[in-house]
Write a protein that holds these residues in place. Structure first.
Motif, mmCIF file in Angstrom:
data_model
loop_
_atom_site.group_PDB
_atom_site.id
_atom_site.type_symbol
_atom_site.label_atom_id
_atom_site.label_comp_id
_atom_site.label_asym_id
_atom_site.label_seq_id
_atom_site.Cartn_x
_atom_site.Cartn_y
_atom_site.Cartn_z
ATOM 1 N N SER A 77 0.829 -1.204 0.000
ATOM 2 C CA SER A 77 0.000 0.000 0.000
ATOM 3 C C SER A 77 0.860 1.249 0.000
ATOM 4 O O SER A 77 1.932 1.287 0.618
ATOM 5 N N THR A 78 0.372 2.287 -0.688
ATOM 6 C CA THR A 78 0.954 3.629 -0.637
ATOM 7 C C THR A 78 -0.178 4.616 -0.391
ATOM 8 O O THR A 78 -1.350 4.245 -0.411
ATOM 9 N N TRP A 79 0.191 5.881 -0.187
ATOM 10 C CA TRP A 79 -0.861 6.867 0.127
ATOM 11 C C TRP A 79 -1.827 7.078 -1.034
ATOM 12 O O TRP A 79 -2.975 7.485 -0.822
ATOM 13 N N ASP A 80 -1.390 6.782 -2.279
ATOM 14 C CA ASP A 80 -2.283 6.979 -3.413
ATOM 15 C C ASP A 80 -2.916 5.674 -3.907
ATOM 16 O O ASP A 80 -3.747 5.709 -4.815
ATOM 17 N N GLN A 81 -2.522 4.531 -3.329
ATOM 18 C CA GLN A 81 -3.173 3.255 -3.633
ATOM 19 C C GLN A 81 -3.290 2.462 -2.336
ATOM 20 O O GLN A 81 -2.324 1.844 -1.885
ATOM 21 N N ASP A 82 -4.483 2.491 -1.748
ATOM 22 C CA ASP A 82 -4.730 1.898 -0.428
ATOM 23 C C ASP A 82 -5.201 0.463 -0.589
ATOM 24 O O ASP A 82 -6.303 0.204 -1.068
#
Length: 415
Positions: free
Chosen positions: A334-339
């Protein structure tokens, strides 16, 4: 030489240039135009970044000094106010109070305090501008490093065709004799698939090498040669020089400096394991000099699975699995733009920092914010680099390294 009175960083750079010209006694002779090398761009980016840090520290010190002076003046105003309104005793007019001991009039003290407040306001504005400039410089620095990594990958392709890269020795001066990427370029028929294959062929020195997993273009990796084989370093944190709060595409492609802090890239790691799994090693270090090393079997899926990390049940429980099946758990990245984390009510990467295989946001995050000292506030500490089962949820670690080695079955299947 005339310099425009712009931002503080421009003044410092302009003054340095003017000093060099005056020291020579005459203007520098014109030179033929040329493109700046990547090393020069890196030096400039690091210099600007250090300048931003210096300006910020100077503003913070000045603001603290002015704040202390204002507190002293406020204390003096409260203590000296009644004295200024008290008339001198009529029976002793011949003994005036010395000028050094006289209390300043209330109107003069108020004027001075207003000037201090105005100065504080100007410093606060400057501080905000410096902070914004520093953020911009950090973003530009990351972009430069990303572009440089892409150029290195293109150069490695030319190495396979027998084209030498003269700039390679400049980029890796400490490893030029034994660990230069061109060191294994003589294998024109095929590059090694991974660090383990290098180890099996007799390589025992750790360093930087070009590899080419099956179905992947060549790329540069850091190989760690140990007694039990060749490990590929996929992450290193040690000084906070690289911003790890990156979007999905950056974590997919990789970023940072292979000789310092870096993230290899999810797609590269997937190509190394071949989708058949391997062993993951995690090395942790705290601020007291203690170290911990963990190893466990893993399998990394492709982008269609959000690069899910498949773990066995004992390991999955340490990484925040809410419910574990007998076969283990699959944790997506996960990243802040793909949860993709397991929390439905929260974006762990956005609430904390960096990209990671988050379970419930509270068990591990080795790509969190790097703190050069342990913050006092608990809310800040939870955004750092942590491994709960070792030093706890709110202890930001000093250094981490993640390595991977493909399973023997993976190497055999690729043959």
């Amino acid at each position: 030489m005339r310099c425009a009175p712009s931002a503080g960083a421009a003044l410092v750079l302009c003054a340095a240039t003017a000093g060099l010209l005056s020291a020579q006694g005459r203007p520098a002779p014109p030179e033929p135009p040329r493109f700046a090398s990547w090393d020069e761009v890196n030096v400039l980016a690091h210099g600007l970044l250090q300048l931003g840090h210096g300006l910020r520290e100077h503003v913070e010190r000045t603001r603290g000094q002015l704040g202390e002076l204002e507190r002293r003046l406020n204390a003096c105003g409260a203590a000296c106010g009644p004295a200024a309104g008290t008339a001198a005793p009529p029976q002793a007019p011949e003994r005036p109070i010395p000028a050094a001991d006289e209390a300043p009039p209330n109107d003069a003290l108020g004027s001075l305090q207003m000037q201090l407040k105005a100065q504080n306001s100007r410093i606060e504005q400057l501080f905000q501008k410096v902070a914004q400039q520093q953020r911009n410089l950090e973003k530009q620095h990351v972009k430069i490093q990303s572009l440089q990594t892409q150029v290195d990958q293109l150069a490695s392709t030319h190495l396979d065709l027998g084209i030498a890269n003269p700039a390679r020795g400049k980029r890796f001066p400490k490893m030029a004799q034994h660990k230069d990427p061109a060191h294994n370029s003589s294998r024109l028929h095929r590059l090694p698939r991974d660090c383990q294959e290098l180890f099996e062929e007799g390589e025992r020195q750790s360093g930087l090498f070009q590899i080419q997993p099956k179905g992947s273009p060549p790329f540069l990796v850091n190989c760690e040669m140990t007694a039990d084989g060749g490990w590929t370093v996929i992450q290193r944190r040690q000084d906070g020089s690289v911003n790890f709060d990156q979007p999905w595409e950056a974590y997919k492609a990789g970023f940072g400096d292979p000789q310092g802090e870096f993230w290899l890239g999810l797609e590269k790691v997937h190509s190394i394991t071949g989708g058949l799994g391997g062993r993951l090693a995690v090395q942790l270090q705290d601020w007291e000099g203690n170290a911990e090393s963990l190893q466990f079997p893993v399998k990394l899926g492709g982008e269609d699975t959000a690069y899910s990390l498949q773990l066995t049940a004992p390991v999955a429980s340490k990484l925040g699995a809410a419910a574990i099946s007998p076969s283990g758990l699959s944790l997506p990245f996960s990243t802040w733009d793909q949860d993709h984390d397991l929390r439905r009510d929260k974006n762990c990467a956005k609430a904390l920092s960096g990209g990671w295989w988050f379970g419930t946001c509270s068990h591990s995050n080795l790509n969190g914010h790097y703190f050069r000292s342990i913050p006092r506030q608990r809310q800040q500490r939870k955004k750092g680099i942590f491994w709960k089962t070792w030093r706890g949820r709110y202890y930001p670690l000093q250094a981490t390294t993640i390595l991977i080695k493909p399973a023997a079955t993976a190497a055999a299947a690729a043959t």
